[in-house]
Design a protein around this motif. Structure first.
Motif, PDB file in Angstrom:
ATOM      1  N   ARG A 247     -29.733 115.088  55.625  1.00 54.28           N
ATOM      2  CA  ARG A 247     -29.962 115.952  54.463  1.00 54.28           C
ATOM      3  C   ARG A 247     -30.282 117.365  54.935  1.00 54.28           C
ATOM      4  NH1 ARG A 247     -34.606 117.438  51.995  1.00 54.28           N
ATOM      5  NH2 ARG A 247     -34.513 118.025  49.788  1.00 54.28           N
ATOM      6  N   MET A 248     -29.536 118.337  54.430  1.00 53.79           N
ATOM      7  CA  MET A 248     -29.782 119.739  54.734  1.00 53.79           C
ATOM      8  C   MET A 248     -29.687 120.541  53.444  1.00 53.79           C
ATOM      9  SD  MET A 248     -27.629 120.339  58.289  1.00 53.79           S
ATOM     10  CE  MET A 248     -26.052 119.694  57.677  1.00 53.79           C
ATOM     11  N   ILE A 249     -30.338 121.683  53.433  1.00 55.10           N
ATOM     12  CA  ILE A 249     -30.148 122.635  52.347  1.00 55.10           C
ATOM     13  C   ILE A 249     -29.489 123.879  52.935  1.00 55.10           C
ATOM     14  CG2 ILE A 249     -31.973 121.733  50.891  1.00 55.10           C
ATOM     15  CD1 ILE A 249     -33.844 123.860  51.933  1.00 55.10           C
ATOM     16  N   SER A 250     -28.963 124.742  52.074  1.00 55.24           N
ATOM     17  CA  SER A 250     -28.094 125.831  52.526  1.00 55.24           C
ATOM     18  C   SER A 250     -28.758 127.186  52.355  1.00 55.24           C
ATOM     19  CB  SER A 250     -26.773 125.821  51.736  1.00 55.24           C
ATOM     20  OG  SER A 250     -26.015 124.672  52.031  1.00 55.24           O
ATOM     21  N   GLY A 251     -28.796 127.942  53.435  1.00 55.85           N
ATOM     22  CA  GLY A 251     -29.281 129.311  53.378  1.00 55.85           C
ATOM     23  C   GLY A 251     -28.198 130.311  53.038  1.00 55.85           C
ATOM     24  N   VAL A 252     -26.959 129.828  52.892  1.00 53.55           N
ATOM     25  CA  VAL A 252     -25.822 130.692  52.568  1.00 53.55           C
ATOM     26  C   VAL A 252     -24.955 129.980  51.530  1.00 53.55           C
ATOM     27  CG1 VAL A 252     -25.789 131.836  54.813  1.00 53.55           C
ATOM     28  CG2 VAL A 252     -24.465 129.750  54.477  1.00 53.55           C
ATOM     29  N   PRO A 253     -24.177 130.734  50.740  1.00 48.81           N
ATOM     30  CA  PRO A 253     -23.301 130.112  49.743  1.00 48.81           C
ATOM     31  C   PRO A 253     -22.182 129.290  50.378  1.00 48.81           C
ATOM     32  CG  PRO A 253     -23.658 132.443  49.250  1.00 48.81           C
ATOM     33  CD  PRO A 253     -24.178 132.211  50.635  1.00 48.81           C
ATOM     34  N   ALA A 254     -21.540 128.479  49.548  1.00 41.82           N
ATOM     35  CA  ALA A 254     -20.509 127.556  50.028  1.00 41.82           C
ATOM     36  C   ALA A 254     -19.294 128.265  50.610  1.00 41.82           C
ATOM     37  CB  ALA A 254     -20.073 126.632  48.889  1.00 41.82           C
ATOM     38  N   HIS A 255     -19.030 129.508  50.191  1.00 44.27           N
ATOM     39  CA  HIS A 255     -17.822 130.177  50.703  1.00 44.27           C
ATOM     40  C   HIS A 255     -17.962 130.604  52.168  1.00 44.27           C
ATOM     41  CE1 HIS A 255     -20.011 133.828  49.071  1.00 44.27           C
ATOM     42  NE2 HIS A 255     -19.664 134.267  50.265  1.00 44.27           N
ATOM     43  N   VAL A 256     -19.148 130.447  52.747  1.00 46.58           N
ATOM     44  CA  VAL A 256     -19.308 130.682  54.184  1.00 46.58           C
ATOM     45  C   VAL A 256     -18.863 129.400  54.886  1.00 46.58           C
ATOM     46  CG1 VAL A 256     -20.891 131.420  56.009  1.00 46.58           C
ATOM     47  CG2 VAL A 256     -21.268 132.174  53.647  1.00 46.58           C
ATOM     48  N   ASP A 257     -17.544 129.197  54.926  1.00 45.88           N
ATOM     49  CA  ASP A 257     -16.986 127.881  55.234  1.00 45.88           C
ATOM     50  C   ASP A 257     -16.350 127.762  56.613  1.00 45.88           C
ATOM     51  OD1 ASP A 257     -14.634 129.351  54.884  1.00 45.88           O
ATOM     52  OD2 ASP A 257     -14.206 128.501  52.904  1.00 45.88           O
ATOM     53  N   LEU A 472     -56.039 122.817  48.340  1.00 47.38           N
ATOM     54  CA  LEU A 472     -55.221 122.400  49.469  1.00 47.38           C
ATOM     55  C   LEU A 472     -53.750 122.381  49.058  1.00 47.38           C
ATOM     56  CD1 LEU A 472     -57.401 119.467  50.807  1.00 47.38           C
ATOM     57  CD2 LEU A 472     -57.103 121.713  51.881  1.00 47.38           C
ATOM     58  N   ILE A 473     -52.893 122.642  50.028  1.00 47.46           N
ATOM     59  CA  ILE A 473     -51.455 122.725  49.758  1.00 47.46           C
ATOM     60  C   ILE A 473     -50.705 121.994  50.857  1.00 47.46           C
ATOM     61  CG2 ILE A 473     -49.485 124.292  49.445  1.00 47.46           C
ATOM     62  CD1 ILE A 473     -51.720 126.466  48.812  1.00 47.46           C
ATOM     63  N   ALA A 474     -49.709 121.213  50.461  1.00 51.42           N
ATOM     64  CA  ALA A 474     -48.762 120.626  51.406  1.00 51.42           C
ATOM     65  C   ALA A 474     -47.361 121.085  51.010  1.00 51.42           C
ATOM     66  CB  ALA A 474     -48.842 119.105  51.399  1.00 51.42           C
ATOM     67  N   VAL A 475     -46.580 121.468  51.993  1.00 54.83           N
ATOM     68  CA  VAL A 475     -45.213 121.922  51.737  1.00 54.83           C
ATOM     69  C   VAL A 475     -44.260 121.099  52.587  1.00 54.83           C
ATOM     70  CG1 VAL A 475     -43.650 123.887  51.657  1.00 54.83           C
ATOM     71  CG2 VAL A 475     -46.116 124.266  51.432  1.00 54.83           C
ATOM     72  N   ARG A 476     -43.337 120.395  51.911  1.00 57.03           N
ATOM     73  CA  ARG A 476     -42.294 119.673  52.649  1.00 57.03           C
ATOM     74  C   ARG A 476     -41.255 120.684  53.127  1.00 57.03           C
ATOM     75  NH1 ARG A 476     -38.692 115.248  49.621  1.00 57.03           N
ATOM     76  NH2 ARG A 476     -38.213 117.132  48.415  1.00 57.03           N
ATOM     77  N   LEU A 477     -40.952 120.650  54.419  1.00 59.92           N
ATOM     78  CA  LEU A 477     -40.036 121.596  55.032  1.00 59.92           C
ATOM     79  C   LEU A 477     -38.727 120.904  55.386  1.00 59.92           C
ATOM     80  CD1 LEU A 477     -42.624 123.208  57.461  1.00 59.92           C
ATOM     81  CD2 LEU A 477     -41.978 124.022  55.194  1.00 59.92           C
ATOM     82  N   ASN A 478     -37.627 121.476  54.956  1.00 64.24           N
ATOM     83  CA  ASN A 478     -36.296 120.911  55.144  1.00 64.24           C
ATOM     84  C   ASN A 478     -35.512 121.716  56.173  1.00 64.24           C
ATOM     85  OD1 ASN A 478     -36.322 119.117  52.490  1.00 64.24           O
ATOM     86  ND2 ASN A 478     -37.020 121.158  51.900  1.00 64.24           N
ATOM     87  N   ILE A 479     -34.474 121.103  56.743  1.00 63.65           N
ATOM     88  CA  ILE A 479     -33.566 121.817  57.635  1.00 63.65           C
ATOM     89  C   ILE A 479     -32.659 122.696  56.782  1.00 63.65           C
ATOM     90  CG2 ILE A 479     -31.844 121.630  59.458  1.00 63.65           C
ATOM     91  CD1 ILE A 479     -34.627 120.440  60.122  1.00 63.65           C
ATOM     92  N   LEU A 480     -32.635 123.977  57.120  1.00 61.85           N
ATOM     93  CA  LEU A 480     -31.908 124.982  56.341  1.00 61.85           C
ATOM     94  C   LEU A 480     -30.785 125.558  57.193  1.00 61.85           C
ATOM     95  CD1 LEU A 480     -31.981 126.891  53.732  1.00 61.85           C
ATOM     96  CD2 LEU A 480     -33.325 128.440  55.159  1.00 61.85           C
ATOM     97  N   THR A 481     -29.530 125.356  56.791  1.00 65.66           N
ATOM     98  CA  THR A 481     -28.407 125.885  57.567  1.00 65.66           C
ATOM     99  C   THR A 481     -28.349 127.399  57.435  1.00 65.66           C
ATOM    100  OG1 THR A 481     -26.808 125.708  55.754  1.00 65.66           O
ATOM    101  CG2 THR A 481     -27.084 123.782  57.166  1.00 65.66           C
ATOM    102  N   ARG A 482     -27.957 128.060  58.538  1.00 68.81           N
ATOM    103  CA  ARG A 482     -27.895 129.519  58.430  1.00 68.81           C
ATOM    104  C   ARG A 482     -26.806 130.122  59.315  1.00 68.81           C
ATOM    105  NH1 ARG A 482     -31.585 133.399  56.657  1.00 68.81           N
ATOM    106  NH2 ARG A 482     -32.350 131.776  55.265  1.00 68.81           N
ATOM    107  N   LYS A 483     -27.037 130.326  60.592  1.00 71.38           N
ATOM    108  CA  LYS A 483     -26.151 131.173  61.386  1.00 71.38           C
ATOM    109  C   LYS A 483     -25.360 130.392  62.429  1.00 71.38           C
ATOM    110  CE  LYS A 483     -27.507 134.990  59.448  1.00 71.38           C
ATOM    111  NZ  LYS A 483     -26.597 135.738  58.549  1.00 71.38           N
ATOM    112  N   THR A 484     -24.155 130.907  62.708  1.00 76.79           N
ATOM    113  CA  THR A 484     -23.291 130.396  63.761  1.00 76.79           C
ATOM    114  C   THR A 484     -23.457 131.298  64.973  1.00 76.79           C
ATOM    115  OG1 THR A 484     -21.730 129.820  62.007  1.00 76.79           O
ATOM    116  CG2 THR A 484     -20.925 129.700  64.272  1.00 76.79           C
ATOM    117  N   LEU A 485     -23.944 130.769  66.087  1.00 78.44           N
ATOM    118  CA  LEU A 485     -24.184 131.602  67.262  1.00 78.44           C
ATOM    119  C   LEU A 485     -22.953 131.733  68.157  1.00 78.44           C
ATOM    120  CD1 LEU A 485     -27.814 130.687  68.375  1.00 78.44           C
ATOM    121  CD2 LEU A 485     -27.019 132.373  66.699  1.00 78.44           C
ATOM    122  N   GLY A 486     -22.044 130.774  68.106  1.00 75.56           N
ATOM    123  CA  GLY A 486     -20.790 130.893  68.832  1.00 75.56           C
ATOM    124  C   GLY A 486     -19.741 131.569  67.968  1.00 75.56           C
ATOM    125  N   GLY A 487     -18.541 131.792  68.531  1.00 77.89           N
ATOM    126  CA  GLY A 487     -17.497 132.424  67.734  1.00 77.89           C
ATOM    127  C   GLY A 487     -16.303 132.823  68.570  1.00 77.89           C
TER     128      GLY A 487
END
Length: 551
Positions: A247-257, A472-487
């Motif tokens: 399960r991941m969430i997206s830091g960029v829109p879907a057109h970054v494909d 008190l606060i708890a925050v669930r942290l998810n993996i967030l897709t973002r940047k491509t380092l290769g190219g």
């Protein structure tokens, strides 16, 4: 041969705008293509926090930060960890980029009207030895106006080129092929998509209304990376980071494909370091999403207690804000794809910033009054909105209720109240003593030795279980897709190279499509504040080189 333009630029993000602006300055005719509608001009840079990496800047000197080219290069190379044959050009780009960041980068942008928030941030602190990963000093300069403020001067230069008859803007043009008609790659073909009036970032339709084919003496690929394509992210996921998250969430829109990377590769370009990527571990689901699986990254101060899915504290030095990919590697070895911050209102009010232009209306709107209001607020309004509406947040007055809420959120009873209480109590005992063996407590005190952190980024050390600091606060942290380092592999003129190392005649690449320079200027890791600058530096190089070559 009749050409439709001197140069075709594919992608109207920041790198594409920078390249086109340089071509306009040189008097070249340009066709700028993008598959998205015109309202999405500026690409991912528009959504960014506007962070830029400078070395020995006036802002740093005013904050009494001693920086130097030698120190920055030491940090960059220790962070990048270049160790492959294909790192030849990325290393050259890294050296050139540090020269740029310590040299003309700030003055070049300043002349175009760009300004910066006076407090310099300290991102990716590392926590290892002097030659290892991380920034030895604060270098994260927030653009006044955030991402839109950085896009604006380059968009303005491009639109001036339109007014002069030098630039044709072709939105809703999706490239499907690069080909040759006279030796060099000189033909760009694809589909014209139906017009779309969606808001920036929203998914646009893919219905085809026609076809196109344009010819030019040179082509510059500035189409971005793969962060919106989770299937491609998983396909390129490196073994060193464990199994890819379910399960991941997206830091960029879907057109970054990433589709354009495959098209360029099919035309003869060499794509390198495709397993190097930059995904965040502090992602939260946007309560008011713009695109599918829209996630926001928390930019944390150092005080939150970071726990794995079972409530075990993350090991040293995996503290908030220290080592993004080291933390990601550890998380993926736990068997779960999420973690927790446990903190209190006193910490969240001082230490939580949210990445993105839309989450920082004061900075984005260049409102001095808004910045002061944020500083005076117990909790900044965008953060409070997530506390009230975000699905990843649990807010309770006592620890027992907090644990019940955490287990209810994940539908798994993985957090034991007694164990968590012992963990927090042990940490709180260390806070009460001027001496400590807890290296996170040492890190908190070290952060407050820097004036910028003491003023706006690090809470006064206190007990998390102190009722006066609550709730008190708890925050669930998810993996967030973002940047491509290769190219796409490029030389220092942004010329794309082939598998044999020869130039792919007529083709250049810049921005994320080129790994921000060379096919991976960051190596394995980033120092942050380097993505937007990499788009500008490589885009500028591509525009200048193409302008010279077609002259």
């Amino acid at each position: 041969m009749a050409y439709d333009a001197d140069v075709i630029v594919i992608g109207a993000g920041l790198a594409g705008l920078a390249a086109t602006a340089e071509l306009v300055d040189a008097g070249r005719k340009v066709i700028l293509l993008d598959q998205e509608p015109e309202q999405s001009i500026g690409g991912q840079a528009h959504w960014s926090f506007g962070g830029l990496f400078f070395v020995d800047s006036p802002e740093q000197r005013r904050m009494r930060i001693k920086d130097s080219h030698a120190l920055a290069l030491q940090d960059w190379m220790g962070t990048a960890g270049f160790d492959r044959q294909e790192d030849h050009w990325p290393r050259k780009w890294a050296e050139a980029y540090v020269d740029f960041a310590a040299g003309e980068k700030r003055s070049w942008l300043h002349k175009q009207g760009v300004r910066w928030f006076p407090v310099v941030g300290w991102a990716e602190r590392g926590g290892y030895d002097a030659n290892g990963h991380g920034n030895s000093v604060p270098r994260f300069h927030i653009t006044w106006g955030t991402g839109p403020g950085l896009v604006a001067p380059f968009e303005r230069r491009v639109r001036a080129g339109v007014a002069r008859g030098l630039v044709q803007l072709k939105f809703r043009h999706r490239v499907t092929g690069l080909s040759r008609s006279a030796g060099a790659v000189d033909t760009v073909s694809g589909e014209v998509l139906e017009p779309s009036d969606i808001l920036r970032g929203q998914a646009s339709g893919r219905a085809v209304s026609g076809a196109f084919e344009f010819k030019a003496q040179a082509v510059i690929v500035t189409s971005g990376g793969i962060g919106g394509n989770h299937d491609l992210v998983r396909a390129n996921w490196p073994e060193r980071l464990g199994a890819p998250p379910e399960r991941m969430i997206s830091g960029v829109p879907a057109h970054v494909d990433g589709e354009m990377l495959g098209i360029a590769e099919g035309a003869g370009a060499r794509l390198i370091n495709r397993d190097r990527m930059w995904h965040y571990t502090e992602g939260i689901q946007n309560w008011n999403p713009i695109w599918e699986k829209h996630g926001i990254r928390i930019l944390p101060g150092p005080s939150s207690l970071w726990l794995d899915a079972r409530g075990k504290r993350l090991p040293v030095p995996l503290f908030p804000g220290f080592d993004t990919l080291g933390t990601l590697e550890h998380i993926m070895k736990t068997g779960y794809d999420y973690t927790w911050f446990v903190l209190d209102q006193k910490i969240i009010g001082k230490e939580f910033a949210l990445s993105g232009s839309e989450q920082n209306p004061d900075l984005t709107g260049k409102s001095v009054k808004g910045v002061f209001q944020r500083a005076r607020a117990d909790v900044p309004a965008p953060v409070q909105a997530f506390m009230d509406k975000g699905v990843d947040f649990v807010v309770e007055k006592d620890l027992g209720a907090l644990v019940r809420g955490m287990n209810a959120l994940t539908k798994e009873s993985l957090i034991d109240e007694g164990e968590l209480r012992r963990e927090i109590t042990a940490r709180d005992r260390e806070i009460a003593n001027p001496f400590t063996k807890d290296l996170q407590v040492t890190a908190i005190r070290g952060a407050r030795a820097y004036l910028g952190d003491k003023l706006i980024r690090t809470a006064t050390p206190h007990r998390i279980l102190d009722p006066k600091a609550g709730p008190l606060i708890a925050v669930r942290l998810n993996i967030l897709t973002r940047k491509t380092l290769g190219g796409l592999e490029t030389d220092l003129s942004s010329q794309v190279l082939t598998e044999g190392g020869d130039p792919l005649s007529g083709v250049y690449a810049a921005g994320e499509a080129a790994g921000f320079g060379g096919g991976g200027v960051h190596g394995y890791r980033s120092l942050e504040g380097t993505f937007l600058g990499g788009c500008l530096f490589s885009g500028r190089a591509a525009g200048r080189a193409a302008a010279k070559d077609v002259g």
